[in-house]
Each structure stands twice: as C-alpha cells, then as structure tokens.
Design an enzyme around this catalytic site. Structure first.
Site, PDB file in Angstrom:
ATOM      1  CD  GLU A   9     -42.079   5.109 -35.158  1.00  0.00           C
ATOM      2  OE1 GLU A   9     -41.200   5.836 -35.953  1.00  0.00           O
ATOM      3  OE2 GLU A   9     -41.762   4.449 -34.070  1.00  0.00           O
ATOM      4  CB  CYS A  46     -37.882   5.742 -33.892  1.00  0.00           C
ATOM      5  SG  CYS A  46     -39.005   5.604 -32.608  1.00  0.00           S
ATOM      6  CD  GLU A  59     -33.328   6.273 -37.814  1.00  0.00           C
ATOM      7  OE1 GLU A  59     -33.938   5.655 -38.823  1.00  0.00           O
ATOM      8  OE2 GLU A  59     -34.182   6.606 -37.056  1.00  0.00           O
TER       9      GLU A  59
HETATM   10  P1  NAD Z   1     -35.771  -3.265 -40.487  1.00  0.00           P
HETATM   11  O1  NAD Z   1     -36.823  -2.336 -41.123  1.00  0.00           O
HETATM   12  O2  NAD Z   1     -34.966  -4.214 -41.398  1.00  0.00           O
HETATM   13  O3  NAD Z   1     -36.188  -4.454 -39.493  1.00  0.00           O
HETATM   14  C1  NAD Z   1     -37.777  -4.123 -38.751  1.00  0.00           C
HETATM   15  C2  NAD Z   1     -38.794  -5.281 -39.113  1.00  0.00           C
HETATM   16  O4  NAD Z   1     -38.979  -5.582 -40.321  1.00  0.00           O
HETATM   17  C3  NAD Z   1     -37.842  -6.559 -38.477  1.00  0.00           C
HETATM   18  O5  NAD Z   1     -39.026  -7.371 -37.913  1.00  0.00           O
HETATM   19  C4  NAD Z   1     -37.434  -7.194 -39.565  1.00  0.00           C
HETATM   20  O6  NAD Z   1     -37.504  -8.875 -39.698  1.00  0.00           O
HETATM   21  C5  NAD Z   1     -38.594  -6.771 -40.669  1.00  0.00           C
HETATM   22  N1  NAD Z   1     -38.232  -6.851 -42.102  1.00  0.00           N
HETATM   23  C6  NAD Z   1     -36.931  -6.546 -42.732  1.00  0.00           C
HETATM   24  N2  NAD Z   1     -37.276  -6.839 -44.011  1.00  0.00           N
HETATM   25  C7  NAD Z   1     -38.487  -7.237 -44.331  1.00  0.00           C
HETATM   26  C8  NAD Z   1     -39.126  -7.294 -45.361  1.00  0.00           C
HETATM   27  N3  NAD Z   1     -38.816  -7.388 -46.503  1.00  0.00           N
HETATM   28  N4  NAD Z   1     -40.469  -7.516 -45.365  1.00  0.00           N
HETATM   29  C9  NAD Z   1     -41.261  -7.898 -44.078  1.00  0.00           C
HETATM   30  N5  NAD Z   1     -40.526  -7.479 -42.913  1.00  0.00           N
HETATM   31  C10 NAD Z   1     -39.130  -7.302 -42.849  1.00  0.00           C
HETATM   32  O7  NAD Z   1     -34.608  -2.631 -39.377  1.00  0.00           O
HETATM   33  P2  NAD Z   1     -33.298  -3.271 -39.156  1.00  0.00           P
HETATM   34  O8  NAD Z   1     -32.588  -3.695 -40.288  1.00  0.00           O
HETATM   35  O9  NAD Z   1     -33.505  -3.852 -38.094  1.00  0.00           O
HETATM   36  O10 NAD Z   1     -32.780  -1.949 -38.739  1.00  0.00           O
HETATM   37  C11 NAD Z   1     -32.001  -1.014 -39.669  1.00  0.00           C
HETATM   38  C12 NAD Z   1     -32.562   0.345 -39.464  1.00  0.00           C
HETATM   39  O11 NAD Z   1     -33.830   0.498 -39.247  1.00  0.00           O
HETATM   40  C13 NAD Z   1     -31.837   1.125 -38.374  1.00  0.00           C
HETATM   41  O12 NAD Z   1     -30.479   1.403 -38.520  1.00  0.00           O
HETATM   42  C14 NAD Z   1     -32.887   2.280 -37.913  1.00  0.00           C
HETATM   43  O13 NAD Z   1     -32.462   3.177 -38.690  1.00  0.00           O
HETATM   44  C15 NAD Z   1     -34.093   1.523 -38.453  1.00  0.00           C
HETATM   45  N6  NAD Z   1     -34.958   1.089 -37.479  1.00  0.00           N
HETATM   46  C16 NAD Z   1     -35.921   2.150 -36.927  1.00  0.00           C
HETATM   47  C17 NAD Z   1     -36.835   1.804 -35.769  1.00  0.00           C
HETATM   48  C18 NAD Z   1     -37.834   2.705 -35.279  1.00  0.00           C
HETATM   49  O14 NAD Z   1     -38.261   2.632 -34.304  1.00  0.00           O
HETATM   50  N7  NAD Z   1     -38.286   3.347 -36.241  1.00  0.00           N
HETATM   51  C19 NAD Z   1     -36.502   0.612 -35.274  1.00  0.00           C
HETATM   52  C20 NAD Z   1     -35.495  -0.269 -35.755  1.00  0.00           C
HETATM   53  C21 NAD Z   1     -34.718  -0.056 -36.923  1.00  0.00           C
END
Ligand code: NAD
Length: 501
Positions: free
Chosen positions: A268, A303, A401
């Site tokens: 998602e 999101c 986004e």
């Molecule tokens: P992210 O995708 O980096 O983090 C989400 C989760 O993934 C966290 O638990 C993080 O620790 C984990 N993660 C990060 N790198 C990983 C890897 N290599 N392997 C496995 N897990 C990993 O999101 P973010 O950096 O916190 O936010 C950045 C952008 O993500 C935001 O600007 C937004 O666009 C998007 N975002 C979307 C949602 C959503 O609901 N779809 C939610 C949060 C962030």
C-alpha cells in the site's frame, strides 16, 4: 474544563507514562542483541522520547524463530475458532481499556492531535481487532460440484509467519489493519514499526500478551528500515510481508522477495489523489470542507490525501475562495492540546520534504493561494501550516506525493478533461467526485483509475470495505474480508471415491 487545563492535564498524564522502548520477542521485552539504539524524537517539541532498541538481523532471526515455533506447535493456529475469537475480543477490550494511554503515546510519537488519536486512531484500531475477531469463522471454503467418483473442496489455510512493515502516519491503525486479520487467520506475526513511531506497536503487543495471546505469536522488532525491515523482508522463513509506506521501499520489497524465498508481498504505497468538483455539486459547503480536510487531515500525511483539487472553471474562483477560508482556520497547535485539530509533522525530515515541495511549486510558477510554510519553530517542533497553490497539470506538485499539507488546485472545463487530468498520475489509490448528476457520477466511478472512489464525500467508507490501490499505489487490500483472505493460502483437497454400486 478550560482548554488550557486540558493541555496541562495531558502533559501531566504524558509525564507519568512509561515509554515503550524495547523489542518484544517470544513474549520477552528485549534490548537489541548488539545493544544498538536509536533516538526517538517527539515532533511536537523536538525533544527525545528516549532511545529505542535498534533491532538488526539477529533480533529479526530470533523473532522469526519464535513466530515459527509458535506457528508449528499450533499454540495459536490450532485453537478452535471460538477460542481465537474470544481471545481477539479480549485483546480488543484490553486495547480499549488502555485507549487514553495509547492515544497519548501516539500523539507524542507522531505529533498528531490528541483529539484525533483519541477519536479516530485508537478507536479504529480497536474496531479493526473486533471486526477480524468476528470475521475469523466467516471465511468458508468451496465444494466442487458433486460427483460419484470424487469429492473436492478448497480450504483457506494460514500462511505461517507474516512480517508486517508499517509507516508512521497512523502507526497503531496501520499495524492493526495487518496484525488483526493475520492473527485471525491463524498466522504468527513479526511487526516492524516505523522508526519515527515505535511506541504504540510495542505497547499493543504487550497488551496482546496481557489479554492471553500465547508468547511468540506476535513479536515486535523496532529498528531502521535498512536493518530490521530489510532483514525481515529478506528472511527465508517469512512467508509474507504486508507493507504500507513509500513507493521506493515497495520496489525494494519486491526485489527482496525475488532475492530470497519468493515470499508473498502486499503493498500500500500512497497516491496523488484527485477530488473533482463540478458546478452541479449538491453541497458546495460540504465539498469545500472535504477539499480542505481531505488534504490537511493528519498534517497531510495520509496515503489517500486529496492533494489535487480539480474544480470546474465556472465555479473555481468562488469555490477555491471557500476552501482557502476554511484552510485559514486550520491553525497548527500543540498536539497535546485537546483543542488542536492540526498538529506537527512526524519528523524534521518530513517537514523539510514539505518545505522543499513548497519551494518547487513556487519555482515552477504555482500561484500562491494560501502561504503556509513553517510555523511554531520556537517550540522546537516540526510544524508546517496549510499551503495552497493554483497549478497546471504536469508540474511537480501535480505529479509527486508530498505527504504534507500542500494542496494544488487545477481548473478544468469538461468531464473528459477532468477524468484525463485525474488519471494522469502513476498512482491510483483514491479519487472523489462531487456532482448531482447520476450519469456523471457513474461514469466517474467507472473511469477513475483508483482502488477507492468516493462520490459526494471524502474518505467515506469503513472497515467493511477493501482499502488499497491500482497502478503504482500497490496491490493487495487492507480492511474487509479480502484482507482476511490475503493472509491465507487456498488448498484444494480431492478424495477419489469408490462408488459402492
Ligand atoms: P518508508 O517507506 O521509508 O517507511 C515505511 C516503513 O518501511 C518503515 O517501517 C521503514 O522503516 C520501512 N523501511 C524503510 N526502508 C526499508 C527497507 N529497505 N526494507 C524494509 N523496510 C524498510 O517511508 P518514509 O521514509 O517513512 O516516508 C517517506 C515517504 O513514504 C513519504 O513521504 C510518503 O510519500 C510515503 N509514505 C506513505 C505512506 C502510506 O500510507 N502509503 C505512509 C508513510 C509514508
């Protein structure tokens, strides 16, 4: 009670709280195996909420081994549906009893208004747990047409060990949208919360134990994405990873799956959702409220955020003026103040991302309709006020986004043009339309490429409806019975029969 008293009471209650900081593996609270820790910063004032165990590969190994053992010996999976249901209801009741504590932790950790955490995040998490407790014996199998020589049927079986990797925007809610159906299906779970917001995930798992969930069935490993998240997604003994977060990390998870054991992945990944307003909108006041709160709720960190507002040229000037008027009243405040409806962004990094996009919109000729930008810097917290630009399709603010409180307004002159602009994005999570014309509404529902289409309302659905995206917004669904099925495999069983006559 005076509002100032509410803030003081919440601050006093927050000062009394124990902040959860350790991993929860095999029913035990544990530091990281190598002793590593990371700073958990409260975005409301930029101060530390304590150092948290930074799990790595060894911790993930331990958590997965514990989850696997719990799955294989059947301590949870093999309990009767009635027993599982009773336990998940007890778990939900335990969460509900700790609602105030969980809401405070969530608000401190994310900067979201305490009123929102109390009124929406925590009740929604309890509701999800109850929904899947109730649903767990409703997913029935199939029986093939009868034959004298064969009896065939298909049953849903739990997958085994499910990894859940969740974001920081609705930490407990996103966790429970995954943990509750995965547990209801009989799986064991290893949850990796976002490093910005680990507290409610850890506390929730403690409360699950307190409610009677056997140790090992639900483990939590806090840590960075690159360390704990990657180790979980690369693990050879994890059967599925359910993810909510960014597109780049979603792509990595697909690669990790391919490079390891082809574990199932559900993604998602957010969106660039359009809200389209036609001149025959049945309620312009409601539409203006939805246009403002559709993008500014949770400081724009949603999101499904309605970050593109498409307005017909005939009503654009008047309608946008109403939206701006509403947005002016959305004033950033202390997250712990019960009167606050708009709090801090989750981190300095996320605040800077929003500010960067505001700078890009200015450079690309965006027309400033409401100057927001950083506010309350003197608190040490990370606050960005609602910001609105008039933009053209194709500019960065129309495509990327932001995940912050920045709205782009685009004009259109015909239905065709509106649908074309709405679909002109790599994303496809949510879309909305405001019209009194039933034919136009049906055409929109059919033609908008999005997993969620809302007509004359925004975000108007609940736990009973599937939630997820088309296109690069990901695949797989949270919520509804579809989410329960996502955590199951389908097994086809055939008896060959010897007819007696
Ligand atoms: P992210 O995708 O980096 O983090 C989400 C989760 O993934 C966290 O638990 C993080 O620790 C984990 N993660 C990060 N790198 C990983 C890897 N290599 N392997 C496995 N897990 C990993 O999101 P973010 O950096 O916190 O936010 C950045 C952008 O993500 C935001 O600007 C937004 O666009 C998007 N975002 C979307 C949602 C959503 O609901 N779809 C939610 C949060 C962030």
């Amino acid at each position: 009670m005076a509002e100032a008293d509410g803030l003081l009471l919440n601050r006093a209650a927050a000062a009394e709280l124990r902040y959860p900081t350790e991993a929860l593996i095999d029913g035990q609270s544990r530091a990281a195996a190598d002793g590593a820790r990371f700073a958990n910063i409260g975005p409301g004032d930029g101060r530390s909420l304590g150092d948290v165990a930074a799990g790595g590969a060894r911790d993930v190994d331990a958590a997965v081994a514990s989850a696997r053992a719990a799955f294989d010996d059947g301590r949870w999976r093999d309990q009767s549906a009635k027993a599982k249901k009773a336990l998940l209801f007890a778990f939900a009741d335990t969460l509900a009893r700790h609602a105030d504590e969980l809401a405070l932790l969530e608000s401190l950790d994310t900067g979201k208004p305490i009123a929102q955490a109390r009124g929406s995040d925590i009740p929604g998490s309890v509701e999800a747990t109850r929904y899947y407790a109730e649903a767990l014996d409703k997913l029935t199998g199939e029986v093939a047409p009868p034959s004298p020589t064969r009896l065939s049927y298909a049953v849903h079986e739990p997958l085994g060990v499910v990894g859940a990797i969740v974001p920081w925007n609705f930490p407990l809610l996103m966790a429970m949208w995954k943990v509750a159906p995965a547990l209801a299906m009989g799986n064991s779970v290893v949850l990796k919360p976002a490093e910005q917001s680990p507290m409610t995930a850890i506390r929730m798992a403690e409360l699950a134990l307190e409610a009677g969930l056997p140790p090992g069935v639900l483990n939590v490993v806090p840590g960075t994405g690159e360390a704990a998240g990657r180790a979980l997604a690369m693990h050879m003994d994890v059967d599925m990873v359910a993810f909510t977060g960014s597109g780049p990390v979603g792509r990595k998870l697909m690669r990790y799956s391919g490079d390891s054991n082809l574990k199932r992945i559900s993604l998602e990944l957010g969106g660039k959702s359009p809200q389209i307003v036609f001149p025959d909108c049945p309620d312009l006041d409601a539409a203006a409220q939805a246009a403002a709160w559709g993008v500014f709720y949770n400081q724009g960190q949603v999101c499904t955020s309605a970050s593109r507002l498409l307005v017909h040229e005939d009503i654009k000037a008047e309608f946008v003026a109403r939206v701006v008027e509403i947005a002016r009243t959305i004033v950033p405040g202390d997250p712990l103040d019960p009167a606050t409806s708009f709090g801090a962004m989750v981190s300095e990094a996320q605040m800077n991302t929003a500010l960067r996009y505001i700078g890009i919109a200015e450079q690309e000729g965006g027309k400033p309709l409401l100057a927001g930008g950083r506010v309350r810097a003197e608190t040490g917290g990370f606050y960005v006020a609602p910001t609105i630009f008039g933009i053209q399709p194709g500019v960065t603010l129309a495509r990327e986004e932001v995940f912050g409180p920045v709205l782009g307004v685009i004009g259109f002159s015909s239905d065709e043009e509106a649908f074309a602009i709405a679909n002109d994005t790599v994303y496809g999570l949510a879309a909305g339309i405001w019209t009194a014309d039933v034919d136009r509404a049906h055409a929109a529902a059919r033609r908008l490429k999005a997993g969620l289409v809302w007509i004359n309302g925004w975000d108007s659905c609940d736990i009973t409806m599937p939630f997820g995206g088309f296109k690069q917004s990901g695949f797989g669904r949270d919520r509804s019975m579809h989410a329960l099925a996502k955590y199951a495999d389908l097994k086809a069983i055939t008896f060959t029969l010897r007819p007696s006559r």
